[in-house]
Design a protein around this motif. Structure first.
Motif, PDB file in Angstrom:
ATOM      1  N   ASP A 110       3.734   1.225  -3.978  1.00  0.00           N
ATOM      2  CA  ASP A 110       2.408   0.600  -4.091  1.00  0.00           C
ATOM      3  C   ASP A 110       2.529  -0.805  -3.439  1.00  0.00           C
ATOM      4  O   ASP A 110       1.644  -1.196  -2.835  1.00  0.00           O
ATOM      5  CB  ASP A 110       2.152   0.641  -5.667  1.00  0.00           C
ATOM      6  N   MET A 111       3.669  -1.613  -3.756  1.00  0.00           N
ATOM      7  CA  MET A 111       3.837  -2.873  -3.206  1.00  0.00           C
ATOM      8  C   MET A 111       3.768  -2.846  -1.808  1.00  0.00           C
ATOM      9  O   MET A 111       3.113  -3.745  -1.233  1.00  0.00           O
ATOM     10  CB  MET A 111       4.959  -3.371  -3.668  1.00  0.00           C
ATOM     11  N   GLN A 112       4.529  -1.861  -1.171  1.00  0.00           N
ATOM     12  CA  GLN A 112       4.585  -1.968   0.552  1.00  0.00           C
ATOM     13  C   GLN A 112       3.296  -1.613   1.030  1.00  0.00           C
ATOM     14  O   GLN A 112       2.765  -2.460   1.928  1.00  0.00           O
ATOM     15  CB  GLN A 112       5.595  -0.809   0.677  1.00  0.00           C
ATOM     16  N   LEU A 113       2.440  -0.506   0.238  1.00  0.00           N
ATOM     17  CA  LEU A 113       1.225  -0.303   0.747  1.00  0.00           C
ATOM     18  C   LEU A 113       0.191  -1.257   0.632  1.00  0.00           C
ATOM     19  O   LEU A 113      -0.764  -1.597   1.503  1.00  0.00           O
ATOM     20  CB  LEU A 113       0.776   0.847   0.094  1.00  0.00           C
ATOM     21  N   CYS A 163      13.303   3.590  -0.822  1.00  0.00           N
ATOM     22  CA  CYS A 163      12.160   4.104  -1.333  1.00  0.00           C
ATOM     23  C   CYS A 163      12.035   5.672  -0.991  1.00  0.00           C
ATOM     24  O   CYS A 163      11.724   6.474  -1.912  1.00  0.00           O
ATOM     25  CB  CYS A 163      10.865   3.279  -0.662  1.00  0.00           C
ATOM     26  N   GLY A 164      12.192   5.957   0.212  1.00  0.00           N
ATOM     27  CA  GLY A 164      12.094   7.374   0.411  1.00  0.00           C
ATOM     28  C   GLY A 164      13.194   8.225  -0.093  1.00  0.00           C
ATOM     29  O   GLY A 164      12.838   9.259  -0.661  1.00  0.00           O
ATOM     30  N   LYS A 210      -5.173   3.120   7.270  1.00  0.00           N
ATOM     31  CA  LYS A 210      -3.984   2.738   8.298  1.00  0.00           C
ATOM     32  C   LYS A 210      -2.726   2.277   7.641  1.00  0.00           C
ATOM     33  O   LYS A 210      -1.596   2.680   8.367  1.00  0.00           O
ATOM     34  CB  LYS A 210      -4.567   1.627   9.042  1.00  0.00           C
ATOM     35  N   ALA A 211      -2.873   1.472   6.507  1.00  0.00           N
ATOM     36  CA  ALA A 211      -1.344   1.297   5.747  1.00  0.00           C
ATOM     37  C   ALA A 211      -0.616   2.523   5.602  1.00  0.00           C
ATOM     38  O   ALA A 211       0.721   2.399   5.739  1.00  0.00           O
ATOM     39  CB  ALA A 211      -1.712   0.484   4.850  1.00  0.00           C
ATOM     40  N   PHE A 212      -1.531   3.534   4.815  1.00  0.00           N
ATOM     41  CA  PHE A 212      -0.839   4.689   4.408  1.00  0.00           C
ATOM     42  C   PHE A 212      -0.316   5.462   5.723  1.00  0.00           C
ATOM     43  O   PHE A 212       0.964   5.925   5.380  1.00  0.00           O
ATOM     44  CB  PHE A 212      -1.830   5.689   3.793  1.00  0.00           C
TER      45      PHE A 212
END
Length: 187
Positions: free
Chosen positions: A123-126, A100-101, A151-153
């Motif tokens: 988006d899925m990961q977040l 992703c990165g 926090k997720a971000f």
């Protein structure tokens, strides 16, 4: 068990994307590494975008399966976040960037379809991380603080950023399970 040609192409191209970048590898590189002729690659993937799309779609499915496995095997938000951290670190083994990165770093050079898949992947990961954070807050495992979305971000940003620093410096991954504690316990 020997890999089929398609699977060998996907695995090899994914490694090239995560080490050289999407724009920097060619079908000639892929043909040489896999040991086939370029027309054979075009048989499986008529365009480089088709190949990139297959790689990202398969990777997204693997990550979804990993998320389901984490939820099955780990009770509680903190345990799930630590399992995610270990999964994320493992994805960078072998001197590779997280897919992703690596894609995000080349966003402007990617075809539109791959740009959209990269957005979908982040988006899925977040969303998954946010849901885990929200459940942890609801269960009283940690304070709400800045909220589950922030926090997720922060957690994903820290992991992605540290993977780039580690990749560039070869310093070793300094992140450990305490990172999860720091993120979830902040006020």
């Amino acid at each position: 068990m020997a890999l089929g040609t398609r699977d060998a192409l996907v695995q090899t191209a994914e490694a090239l994307m995560r080490t050289k970048g999407y724009a920097a590898f060619s079908y000639a590189d892929l043909a040489e590494t896999v040991g086939i002729r370029k027309p054979s690659i075009h048989h499986h993937f008529p365009t480089k975008e088709d190949l990139g799309t297959a790689i990202v779609e398969e990777y997204i499915e693997r990550v979804r399966d990993d998320f389901a496995q984490i939820e099955q095997q780990h009770e509680g938000a903190v345990a799930r976040l630590k399992a995610f951290l270990r999964l994320f670190r493992a994805s960078s083994d072998g001197g590779m960037l997280p897919l992703c990165g690596a894609l995000a770093a080349e966003m402007s050079a990617l075809p539109l379809g791959l740009q959209q898949l990269t957005h979908r992947f982040f988006d899925m990961q977040l969303k998954w991380l946010e849901a885990v954070m929200e459940r942890g807050m609801e269960r009283g495992e940690f304070p709400r603080g800045s909220g589950p979305k922030q926090k997720a971000f922060v957690l994903l940003s820290l992991l992605e950023g540290s993977s780039f620093i580690n990749w560039a410096t070869k310093a070793g991954d300094p992140t450990d399970d305490r990172i999860v504690q720091l993120i979830v316990q902040e006020a």
